[in-house]
Design an enzyme around this catalytic site. Structure first.
Site, mmCIF file in Angstrom:
data_model
loop_
_atom_site.group_PDB
_atom_site.id
_atom_site.type_symbol
_atom_site.label_atom_id
_atom_site.label_comp_id
_atom_site.label_asym_id
_atom_site.label_seq_id
_atom_site.Cartn_x
_atom_site.Cartn_y
_atom_site.Cartn_z
ATOM 1 N N GLU A 57 40.389 37.564 33.781
ATOM 2 C CA GLU A 57 41.513 36.998 34.538
ATOM 3 C C GLU A 57 42.677 36.677 33.605
ATOM 4 O O GLU A 57 42.675 35.662 32.921
ATOM 5 C CB GLU A 57 41.069 35.722 35.261
ATOM 6 C CG GLU A 57 40.154 35.961 36.454
ATOM 7 C CD GLU A 57 40.919 36.234 37.754
ATOM 8 O OE1 GLU A 57 42.163 36.250 37.716
ATOM 9 O OE2 GLU A 57 40.254 36.441 38.793
ATOM 10 N N HIS A 78 41.759 41.247 36.254
ATOM 11 C CA HIS A 78 42.458 40.570 37.356
ATOM 12 C C HIS A 78 43.538 39.659 36.796
ATOM 13 O O HIS A 78 43.696 39.487 35.600
ATOM 14 C CB HIS A 78 41.467 39.688 38.144
ATOM 15 C CG HIS A 78 40.449 40.437 38.937
ATOM 16 N ND1 HIS A 78 40.442 40.455 40.307
ATOM 17 C CD2 HIS A 78 39.376 41.177 38.544
ATOM 18 C CE1 HIS A 78 39.417 41.170 40.742
ATOM 19 N NE2 HIS A 78 38.745 41.624 39.685
ATOM 20 N N HIS A 83 42.542 44.365 42.951
ATOM 21 C CA HIS A 83 43.494 43.611 43.771
ATOM 22 C C HIS A 83 44.885 44.158 43.457
ATOM 23 O O HIS A 83 45.367 44.036 42.316
ATOM 24 C CB HIS A 83 43.407 42.108 43.473
ATOM 25 C CG HIS A 83 42.154 41.485 44.003
ATOM 26 N ND1 HIS A 83 41.482 40.468 43.352
ATOM 27 C CD2 HIS A 83 41.445 41.753 45.132
ATOM 28 C CE1 HIS A 83 40.411 40.126 44.070
ATOM 29 N NE2 HIS A 83 40.372 40.885 45.151
ATOM 30 N N GLU A 123 47.654 42.434 41.428
ATOM 31 C CA GLU A 123 47.283 41.917 40.098
ATOM 32 C C GLU A 123 47.288 43.111 39.146
ATOM 33 O O GLU A 123 46.257 43.511 38.613
ATOM 34 C CB GLU A 123 45.904 41.257 40.164
ATOM 35 C CG GLU A 123 45.853 40.112 41.165
ATOM 36 C CD GLU A 123 44.436 39.616 41.446
ATOM 37 O OE1 GLU A 123 43.494 40.034 40.755
ATOM 38 O OE2 GLU A 123 44.295 38.803 42.383
#
Ligand SMILES: [Zn+2]
Length: 257
Positions: free
Chosen positions: A225, A172, A75, A78
């Protein structure tokens, strides 16, 4: 005879001056830093190009049979994982002992167009992390009208086919947890011992890399994350915060010293 005495006197004088520091000794090249204890097999290559023809690079370190793939910035907005992965590559080259019996494959930027354009998606507006041929995939404009419609997703699929990794980590932001798919719960808990991110099962996203690698292929995969605020950190701070967790994935199930 006089010449011999003059020559001997000059030699003695030169010796005295040299040892007293008045004459510069011969300068040899200095070896700075530690001499490497092992040569690490290294391969850095372009594994494909993005929609906007940007190269997608891959760094392979080590030659062992235990393989970890770590990638960042699938992404594009990110992007804190990219400097973290680069810092990881430096650390591994300084610590070849960690690569004994192992191979680490690093992709620092999986979505270069998205990163340059500051967007989650690739240059065609597709979410690459929904474009894989998982059983739960759905065809939409945002996920791609067909599975693997996007070159960046194809590159990642080929990478997995080529290396057959024992585990995958995809970095991420900003959900602040260690998510996992497939048989990766113990790996997630192992990594969780080395950073502040809690282990949390977010649930399979349709057509995600986690669904494809973890559920379809049965490869342990971590969706790492990090936080929103991590975008403000430099690579040194990112490494202090998360470096040991990434090393834990590489040496799993061993502990990080
Ligand atoms: Zn993401």
């Amino acid at each position: 005879m006089n010449k011999w005495i003059k020559f001997s006197t000059l030699c003695i004088l030169f010796g005295v001056l040299a040892f007293s520091g008045c004459v510069e000794p011969v300068q040899y090249p200095q070896i700075v830093g530690e001499v490497p204890t092992a040569i690490i097999p290294t391969r850095y290559r372009i594994v494909g190009t993005s929609v906007q023809r940007r190269p997608i690079m891959c760094l392979e370190l080590g030659a062992g049979s235990d393989v970890t793939v770590i990638m960042a910035t699938i992404h594009g907005n990110e992007a804190a994982g990219t400097p973290l992965v680069r810092r990881l590559s430096w650390y591994l080259r300084e610590h070849p002992e960690l690569l004994s019996g192992r191979k680490v494959v690093l992709m620092a930027v999986a979505n270069p167009d998205g990163m340059v354009n500051g967007t989650r998606y690739n240059a065609k507006g597709v979410d690459l992390n929904r474009n894989f041929e998982a059983a739960n995939r759905i065809n939409t404009k945002e996920t791609g009208l067909l599975p693997l419609s996007e070159p960046e997703a194809v590159i990642i699929k080929r990478l997995i086919q080529e290396y057959k990794p024992d585990r995958i980590v995809s970095i991420h932001q900003p959900l602040n947890c260690i998510d996992y798919d497939g048989p990766a719960r113990t790996l997630a808990e192992h990594m969780g011992k080395y950073c502040a991110l809690p282990v949390k099962k977010l649930g399979a996203r349709p057509g995600s890399l986690g669904s494809y690698a973890g559920e379809t292929l049965g490869i342990p995969i971590i969706t790492f994350e990090m936080t929103e605020a991590d975008s403000k950190l430099n690579s040194v701070s990112l490494w202090q915060k998360y470096g040991r967790a990434l090393l834990a994935a590489i040496v799993y199930p061993d502990m990080v010293r």
